[in-house]
Design an enzyme around this catalytic site. Structure first.
Site, PDB file in Angstrom:
ATOM      1  N   ARG A 138       0.835  -1.144  -0.043  1.00  0.00           N
ATOM      2  CA  ARG A 138       0.141   0.130  -0.036  1.00  0.00           C
ATOM      3  C   ARG A 138       0.651   1.526  -0.103  1.00  0.00           C
ATOM      4  O   ARG A 138       0.407   2.268  -0.687  1.00  0.00           O
ATOM      5  CB  ARG A 138      -1.056   0.101   1.237  1.00  0.00           C
ATOM      6  CG  ARG A 138      -1.638   1.137   1.390  1.00  0.00           C
ATOM      7  CD  ARG A 138      -3.053   1.542   0.369  1.00  0.00           C
ATOM      8  NE  ARG A 138      -3.230   2.885   0.469  1.00  0.00           N
ATOM      9  CZ  ARG A 138      -2.812   3.690   0.065  1.00  0.00           C
ATOM     10  NH1 ARG A 138      -1.452   3.863  -0.395  1.00  0.00           N
ATOM     11  NH2 ARG A 138      -3.600   4.951   0.102  1.00  0.00           N
ATOM     12  N   TYR A 139       1.998   1.109   0.646  1.00  0.00           N
ATOM     13  CA  TYR A 139       3.070   2.251   0.781  1.00  0.00           C
ATOM     14  C   TYR A 139       4.131   2.089  -0.123  1.00  0.00           C
ATOM     15  O   TYR A 139       4.655   1.131  -0.321  1.00  0.00           O
ATOM     16  CB  TYR A 139       3.207   2.603   2.136  1.00  0.00           C
ATOM     17  CG  TYR A 139       2.173   2.909   3.152  1.00  0.00           C
ATOM     18  CD1 TYR A 139       1.688   4.022   3.454  1.00  0.00           C
ATOM     19  CD2 TYR A 139       1.600   1.482   3.857  1.00  0.00           C
ATOM     20  CE1 TYR A 139       0.557   4.295   4.088  1.00  0.00           C
ATOM     21  CE2 TYR A 139       0.096   1.971   4.677  1.00  0.00           C
ATOM     22  CZ  TYR A 139       0.034   3.370   4.748  1.00  0.00           C
ATOM     23  OH  TYR A 139      -1.205   3.175   5.692  1.00  0.00           O
ATOM     24  N   CYS A 151      -5.490 -16.685  15.190  1.00  0.00           N
ATOM     25  CA  CYS A 151      -4.899 -15.854  16.392  1.00  0.00           C
ATOM     26  C   CYS A 151      -5.253 -16.560  17.820  1.00  0.00           C
ATOM     27  O   CYS A 151      -5.830 -17.297  17.405  1.00  0.00           O
ATOM     28  CB  CYS A 151      -5.802 -14.386  16.346  1.00  0.00           C
ATOM     29  SG  CYS A 151      -5.508 -13.275  14.753  1.00  0.00           S
ATOM     30  N   CYS A 158     -12.021  -6.883  15.059  1.00  0.00           N
ATOM     31  CA  CYS A 158     -10.808  -7.143  14.107  1.00  0.00           C
ATOM     32  C   CYS A 158     -11.112  -6.594  12.516  1.00  0.00           C
ATOM     33  O   CYS A 158     -11.880  -6.794  11.915  1.00  0.00           O
ATOM     34  CB  CYS A 158     -10.474  -8.430  13.833  1.00  0.00           C
ATOM     35  SG  CYS A 158      -9.212  -8.732  13.086  1.00  0.00           S
ATOM     36  N   ARG A 160      -9.442  -7.432  10.243  1.00  0.00           N
ATOM     37  CA  ARG A 160      -9.406  -8.510   9.146  1.00  0.00           C
ATOM     38  C   ARG A 160     -10.372  -9.532   9.335  1.00  0.00           C
ATOM     39  O   ARG A 160     -10.113 -10.810   9.017  1.00  0.00           O
ATOM     40  CB  ARG A 160      -7.925  -8.900   9.188  1.00  0.00           C
ATOM     41  CG  ARG A 160      -6.902  -7.815   8.716  1.00  0.00           C
ATOM     42  CD  ARG A 160      -5.693  -8.469   8.330  1.00  0.00           C
ATOM     43  NE  ARG A 160      -4.836  -7.118   8.001  1.00  0.00           N
ATOM     44  CZ  ARG A 160      -3.839  -6.850   8.731  1.00  0.00           C
ATOM     45  NH1 ARG A 160      -3.344  -7.478   9.743  1.00  0.00           N
ATOM     46  NH2 ARG A 160      -3.212  -5.496   8.598  1.00  0.00           N
TER      47      ARG A 160
HETATM   48  S1  SF4 Z   1      -7.268  -7.599  15.895  1.00  0.00           S
HETATM   49 FE1  SF4 Z   1      -7.499  -9.398  14.697  1.00  0.00          FE
HETATM   50  S2  SF4 Z   1      -5.603  -9.885  13.833  1.00  0.00           S
HETATM   51 FE2  SF4 Z   1      -5.174  -8.864  15.705  1.00  0.00          FE
HETATM   52  S3  SF4 Z   1      -5.184 -10.318  17.080  1.00  0.00           S
HETATM   53 FE3  SF4 Z   1      -7.251  -9.584  17.298  1.00  0.00          FE
HETATM   54  S4  SF4 Z   1      -8.237 -10.871  15.780  1.00  0.00           S
HETATM   55 FE4  SF4 Z   1      -6.057 -11.369  15.284  1.00  0.00          FE
END
Ligand code: SF4
Length: 413
Positions: A138-139, A151, A158, A160
């Site tokens: 992206r950068y 995770c 989150c 993502r």
């Molecule tokens: S923010 Fe998303 S990627 Fe980061 S630890 Fe939490 S669930 Fe996992």
């Protein structure tokens, strides 16, 4: 008197100070429901992962105070973002408090299934900037490698969540070979961030393979790991892991913590192990409603991070991820918190507040207005106490004061 509490301190100020001091205390997460578990198991990151809370039945058994919103949210979690909480992190939840800031981050709620019209599944436009699977460019001079979709625990906000935990069937398959080839073939890439999901869920050997391959690319100046493992699963930060990581300097680690209660004695020790081998540590927080949208809470967090040798790096405005409206605060609140940090505590403790521009515009710094007005001759600035000061402006290349043409030579001794 400097450094002391002034005689005029209001009751409100001393009340906030008492709350701040309390929040800054370090406590162990304790054993809670797992008091029978042998130390060897409790301190094993593999045991912690095997014994995560992942089902509604487990959650109900451990937390009979589940609210109807949490019950309904947990029933549907596996269609959006899976439920997973390590036993260690679960012990930080106050089961008697339905507004517990730890609970709000990891226990699903039914509100997650409602998507506001401005929310998106990929709010940072990562998929649009992904030339090979699992690599975001992206950068100009850096890339992000998404190396896993797993995770230790899942954060309900989150960014993502479209891919982590694979609850939506995204079917994420990073291609390490193509990721590394891409970096190798792009000499402008001098900084590689490994994230996901959480790269510290890999075995030491698998992670070392990636770090070694990347380190061998001459134009890669430094590597970064983005991880929430030291907070969710401090047991993973083993002496063997840190011994391996220190072979790959310069290597930075960005952790992710949102509330001072997450910084336990176990976390402080894990962070110490990383800092002791010379790894610079930064923290990224997300501003979350009823979690950390409060100046005292945030001040306690950033001060406690410094005690753990972690520099507060970014404070993110919560991305417009689908189903996160109940956790989002206003930008106005974020600016108010920044006002309450800058000048009121050590500059090192002040993170940069940013909005990741919706759709893929990248991080944009957002600051309170400290420049009141500015013209060709002067800048009016405001300090943290609200006092106004004037600073004379220099025209480009012109010094403010001309040096005298003639001056007396100093006498050499
Ligand atoms: S923010 Fe998303 S990627 Fe980061 S630890 Fe939490 S669930 Fe996992």
């Amino acid at each position: 008197m400097r450094g002391s509490t002034s005689a005029g301190t209001s009751r409100d100020d001393s009340g906030s100070q008492a709350i701040l001091n309390k929040l800054k205390e370090f406590h162990s997460a304790g054993r809670g429901f797992w008091s029978d578990v042998p130390d060897r198991d409790w301190n094993s990151w593999h045991w912690q992962l095997r014994n995560r809370i992942t089902t509604l039945a487990q959650l109900q058994r451990l937390m009979p105070t589940l609210t109807p919103e949490e019950y309904a949210g947990t029933r549907l979690a596996n269609t959006k973002l899976a439920l997973a909480i390590t036993p260690y992190f679960f012990n930080l939840i106050d089961p008697t408090d339905e507004n517990c800031p730890i609970r709000r981050q990891v226990v699903p709620r039914i509100e997650e299934t409602t998507t506001a019209s401005w929310e998106m599944s990929d709010p940072c436009g990562e998929d649009r900037h992904s030339p090979v699977p699992g690599l975001v460019h992206r950068y100009p001079d850096r890339v992000l490698l998404l190396v896993t979709d797993r995770c230790a625990s899942y954060c309900r906000y989150c960014t993502r969540s479209r891919l982590v935990s694979n609850a939506t069937g995204y079917d994420f398959h990073p291609d390490f070979g193509r990721q590394i080839d891409y970096v190798r073939n792009h000499p402008e890439v001098r900084d590689v961030l490994l994230s996901g999901g959480d790269p510290l869920l890999f075995s030491d050997e698998k992670l070392e393979f990636l770090l070694r391959e990347l380190r061998a690319i001459r134009h890669v100046e430094f590597l970064r790991l983005g991880t929430r493992i030291p907070i969710f699963l401090p047991q993973r930060v083993t002496p063997e892991l840190v011994a391996m990581l220190k072979q790959h300097h310069p290597l930075f680690v960005s952790v992710h913590s949102n509330h001072p209660r997450e910084l336990t004695t176990e976390v402080r020790e894990a962070l110490s192990r990383l800092a002791d081998v010379g790894i610079p540590l930064g923290n990224q927080s997300v501003l979350l409603r009823d979690v950390n949208d409060d100046v005292t809470v945030m001040r306690a967090l950033v001060q406690k991070l410094l005690i753990c040798r972690v520099k507060p790096y970014y404070l993110y405005q919560c991305d417009l991820i689908s189903g996160s409206a109940h956790l989002r605060t206003s930008v106005r609140k974020g600016l108010e918190i920044m006002e309450g940090l800058r000048g009121h505590t050590t500059g090192y403790a002040v993170p940069q507040y940013v909005i990741d521009a919706p759709g893929g515009g990248g991080k944009v710094p957002v600051n309170p207005d400290y420049v009141v007005t500015r013209n060709a001759d002067r800048v009016l600035i405001r300090n943290f106490e609200g006092k106004i000061f004037e600073y004379p402006e220099a025209a480009d290349g012109t010094p403010l004061v001309e040096a005298p043409r003639e001056f007396e030579e100093p006498e050499l001794v």
